[in-house]
Design a protein around this motif. Structure first.
Motif, short mmCIF file in Angstrom:
data_model
loop_
_atom_site.label_atom_id
_atom_site.label_comp_id
_atom_site.label_asym_id
_atom_site.label_seq_id
_atom_site.Cartn_x
_atom_site.Cartn_y
_atom_site.Cartn_z
N GLU A 53 0.68 -1.11 0.07
CA GLU A 53 0.22 0.00 0.06
C GLU A 53 0.69 1.26 -0.10
OE1 GLU A 53 -2.57 0.01 3.44
OE2 GLU A 53 -0.75 0.66 4.94
N SER A 56 3.13 3.61 -4.06
CA SER A 56 1.93 4.07 -4.72
C SER A 56 2.38 4.38 -6.40
CB SER A 56 1.56 5.64 -4.14
OG SER A 56 2.53 6.49 -4.39
N GLN A 179 -3.15 -6.64 -0.86
CA GLN A 179 -1.86 -5.81 -1.02
C GLN A 179 -0.59 -6.57 -0.82
OE1 GLN A 179 -2.96 -3.40 2.70
NE2 GLN A 179 -3.68 -1.63 1.23
N HIS A 244 -2.99 5.50 6.51
CA HIS A 244 -2.95 4.12 5.91
C HIS A 244 -1.68 3.41 6.44
CE1 HIS A 244 -0.61 6.14 3.21
NE2 HIS A 244 -0.42 5.13 2.31
N ARG A 248 -2.09 -0.03 9.85
CA ARG A 248 -1.48 -1.70 9.71
C ARG A 248 -0.94 -1.82 11.01
NH1 ARG A 248 -3.26 -3.97 5.76
NH2 ARG A 248 -2.85 -5.42 6.86
N GLY A 330 -3.17 -0.93 -4.65
CA GLY A 330 -2.72 -1.25 -3.36
C GLY A 330 -2.70 0.02 -2.47
N THR A 331 -2.30 0.83 -3.00
CA THR A 331 -2.27 2.16 -2.20
C THR A 331 -3.91 2.79 -1.82
OG1 THR A 331 -0.14 2.96 -2.98
CG2 THR A 331 -1.47 4.51 -2.01
N SER A 333 -6.65 1.23 -2.04
CA SER A 333 -7.27 0.16 -1.20
C SER A 333 -6.94 0.24 0.34
CB SER A 333 -7.26 -1.22 -1.51
OG SER A 333 -5.86 -1.67 -1.50
N GLY A 334 -5.55 0.59 0.53
CA GLY A 334 -5.13 0.75 1.94
C GLY A 334 -5.70 2.04 2.85
#
Length: 493
Positions: A53, A56, A179, A244, A248, A330-331, A333-334
Motif C-alpha cells: 500500500e 504508490s 496488498q 493508512h 496497519r 494497493g495504495t 485500497s489501503g
C-alpha cells in the motif's frame, strides 16, 4: 505499442485482485476483522501488505520520471520515504499497537479524552487520505491513456469500483491479502524489466556522453539546499502522519511483532526503490527526449520497447502496466480501508454495515475530484501529502506517545496551525510561482518551518492550558513500556 497485451495484463491483475479480495469475505465477519484483521497479521505478511500500500503511483511511475528530470536530486525521495520508517520503528510502531485503538482518532481520544480533538483528527485524516488517493486515480487514468488510448476517466473509474467493492465486502482482512500479493507483483514488474534492459544495454554501444546524460545542473551543484533539506525533513516525518500506514500496525498481534514488521518493510521498500531508481537511470540514457516532451511520468511504460523492439519489449511493457495498476490498487485500497474505519466510527457507530457504506463514500469523493482535475507530477503530488501530514498530524502523534503534558487544546491547536500554514503556503506558491527565489522555495517546500511551527503550537498551548487533564491512569505507561521477553518470534503485550 500494442495495447492488447497491456489490456490483458490489466485484466488478469483485476481478476486476481478480485479473487483474493472476495476470498477474504468468507473470513471477515466481526468488527475486528473489518477494522484491524482481528490483530492477527504476522510480520512477513503484514510487511508485504504495508509495502504494497505504501508504494504508490508516485513511486512506481513518478520516481523514475523524477530521476529522468532531475538526476541525483530525485534520489532524495526514496531516501526520505525509506528512512521515514526508521522513525516509525523507533517512536510509534509498538506504542500504537499497544494502545489498543482501531484508528488514529481512537488513539487521540484515548490519550486526550476529548471528543473535539477526536473530531479534528478525523477531519485531518480524511483530508490526508483523499489527497493521497487522487494521485492514484490520476496515475491509473494516465496509464490506460498511454497504453490503450482510453479516455482519462476510464482508469480512475476502474480503480474506484474495484477498491470500493473489495474494501466494502471484506474490510482489512481481505485487503491485507490483496496488498501483500500486489507488493510482489510490483517488485517483479519493475525489477525484471530493469535487469533485462541492463543486460541488453551492457552489451550495446549506446554512445551517450556521460556529461550529456548527467549534466552538472541536474546534480548536487544545481540543488536548492533549502528545498532539498525541507523536503527530506517532511518525508522523514510525514510517514508517521499517514493514516493508512499507521492503521496497519494495529493489525499486528503485539508490539514486538509491529517492530519486526517495520524492519521488514524497510528492506522490502528499499529493494523496490532500487529497481525504480534504476529505471530512471536507464531512462536518462535511452529516452532523455521524454523529459523535454513533458512525458517523464510515462517513461517507465515506454522504456522496454525502446530497448527491446518487438514482442519481448511488448511483454515487458505489459508486465509494467500490470505492476502500475497494482500500485494504484494497493495504495488506494489501503487508504480507503483506513478512512472507512474513521468515517464508520464517527458517523455510523462503528458497525460493519457502517464500514461498508463508508468505504463507498470514501472512494466516491476522491473519484469525483480526480475526474474534475488534471494530474500533475505524481511524485510531487505525493510529496505534498507527506508535507501536509508531517505538519498537521505527526507532532500530535509523537507528543501523544512521549509527552505527558500534552493536552487536547494543544493537540487541536497544533493540527489547525500545521494544516493552515502548510495548506496556505502551498496555495500561495501556486499564486506566486517559482520565480521569486527564496520566497518560492519557502512556499513550495514549507516543511522546514511548518512542522516546527505546528509542534511549537502544541507545546505552548498545552503548557498554557490551565484546564489540563492528565492522561488516563496507566495509558502512557502502557504505550511506553518495553515488551516482555520474546517467545519464539515476538513477545506478548
Amino acid at each position: 505499442m500494442n495495447p492488447v497485451f497491456d489490456l490483458i495484463a490489466v485484466g488478469l491483475l483485476v481478476v486476481a485482485t478480485a479473487v483474493m479480495g472476495f476470498a477474504g469475505v468468507r473470513v471477515s465477519r466481526t468488527t475486528g476483522d473489518f477494522f484491524v484483521a482481528s490483530r492477527s497479521v504476522r510480520p512477513v505478511w503484514n510487511a508485504s501488505a504495508i509495502s504494497g500500500e505504501y508504494l504508490s503511483a508516485g513511486t512506481f511511475l513518478g520516481l523514475a520520471g523524477l530521476v529522468l528530470l532531475s538526476g541525483s536530486e530525485g534520489f532524495w525521495f526514496p531516501i526520505g520515504y525509506a528512512a521515514g520508517y526508521l522513525l516509525v520503528l523507533l517512536f510509534v510502531a509498538a506504542p500504537l499497537r499497544r494502545s489498543g485503538a482501531y484508528t488514529i482518532p481512537d488513539f487521540v481520544q484515548a490519550r486526550l479524552r476529548s471528543l473535539a480533538a477526536r473530531r479534528i483528527t478525523s477531519i485531518v485524516v480524511l483530508v490526508i487520505g483523499w489527497l493521497y488517493i487522487v494521485p492514484q486515480m490520476h496515475g491509473a487514468a494516465l496509464s490506460l491513456g498511454v497504453v490503450a488510448g482510453m479516455p482519462r476517466w476510464a482508469g480512475a473509474v476502474v480503480i474506484a469500483v474495484l477498491v470500493a467493492a473489495i474494501v466494502a465486502a471484506g474490510g482489512m482482512r481481505a485487503i491485507t491479502a490483496v496488498q501483500a500479493m500486489q507488493y510482489w507483483i510490483k517488485l517483479t514488474a519493475l525489477a525484471l524489466p530493469a535487469i533485462v534492459m541492463l543486460i541488453v544495454l551492457f552489451g550495446a554501444d549506446t554512445r551517450i556522453d556521460p556529461a550529456e546524460a548527467f549534466p552538472v545542473e541536474a546534480g548536487p551543484a544545481g540543488t536548492d539546499a533549502y528545498a532539498t533539506l525541507s523536503l527530506l525533513f517532511a518525508l522523514l516525518l510525514g510517514t508517521i502522519g499517514l493514516p493508512h500506514v499507521l492503521v496497519r500496525f494495529y493489525t499486528s498481534p503485539n508490539g514486538a511483532s509491529a517492530r519486526h514488521t517495520t524492519v521488514l518493510v524497510i528492506v522490502m521498500i528499499g529493494l523496490f526503490y532500487a529497481a525504480s531508481s534504476t529505471m530512471g537511470l536507464i531512462a536518462r540514457v535511452v529516452a532523455p527526449e521524454m523529459a523535454e516532451a513533458g512525458l517523464a511520468d510515462t517513461v517507465v511504460l515506454a522504456l522496454p520497447t525502446k530497448v527491446l523492439p518487438g514482442l519481448a519489449g511488448q511483454l515487458l511493457t505489459a508486465l509494467i502496466v500490470a505492476g502500475a495498476f497494482a500500485a494504484f490498487l494497493g495504495t488506494a485500497s489501503g487508504l480507503v480501508v483506513s478512512l472507512a474505519g474513521v468515517v464508520s466510527q464517527e458517523l455510523f457507530g462503528g458497525t460493519v454495515r457502517g464500514f461498508r457504506i463508508s468505504a463507498v463514500l470514501c472512494t466516491l469523493v476522491p473519484l469525483v475530484w480526480s475526474l474534475i482535475t488534471i494530474g500533475e507530477g505524481l511524485v510531487s503530488s505525493v510529496g505534498t501529502v507527506f508535507v501536509f501530514a508531517a505538519s498537521s498530524l505527526t507532532p500530535v502523534i509523537l507528543l501523544g506517545v512521549w509527552w505527558s503534558r500534552l493536552t487536547a487544546r494543544g493537540a487541536i491547536a497544533g493540527m489547525l496551525v500545521g494544516a493552515a500554514s502548510c495548506g496556505g503556503a502551498l496555495i500561495a506558491f501556486r499564486i506566486v510561482g517559482p520565480d521569486h527565489g527564496l520566497w518560492s522555495s519557502l512556499l513550495a517546500q514549507p516543511g522546514a518551518w511548518t512542522i516546527p511551527l505546528s509542534a511549537l503550537a502544541v507545546v505552548v498551548v498545552s503548557l498554557l492550558d490551565r484546564r489540563r487533564r492528565p492522561p488516563s491512569e496507566g495509558f502512557l505507561s502502557r504505550l511506553q513500556r518495553p515488551d516482555p521477553a520474546p517467545r519464539g518470534m515476538g513477545g506478548r503485550d
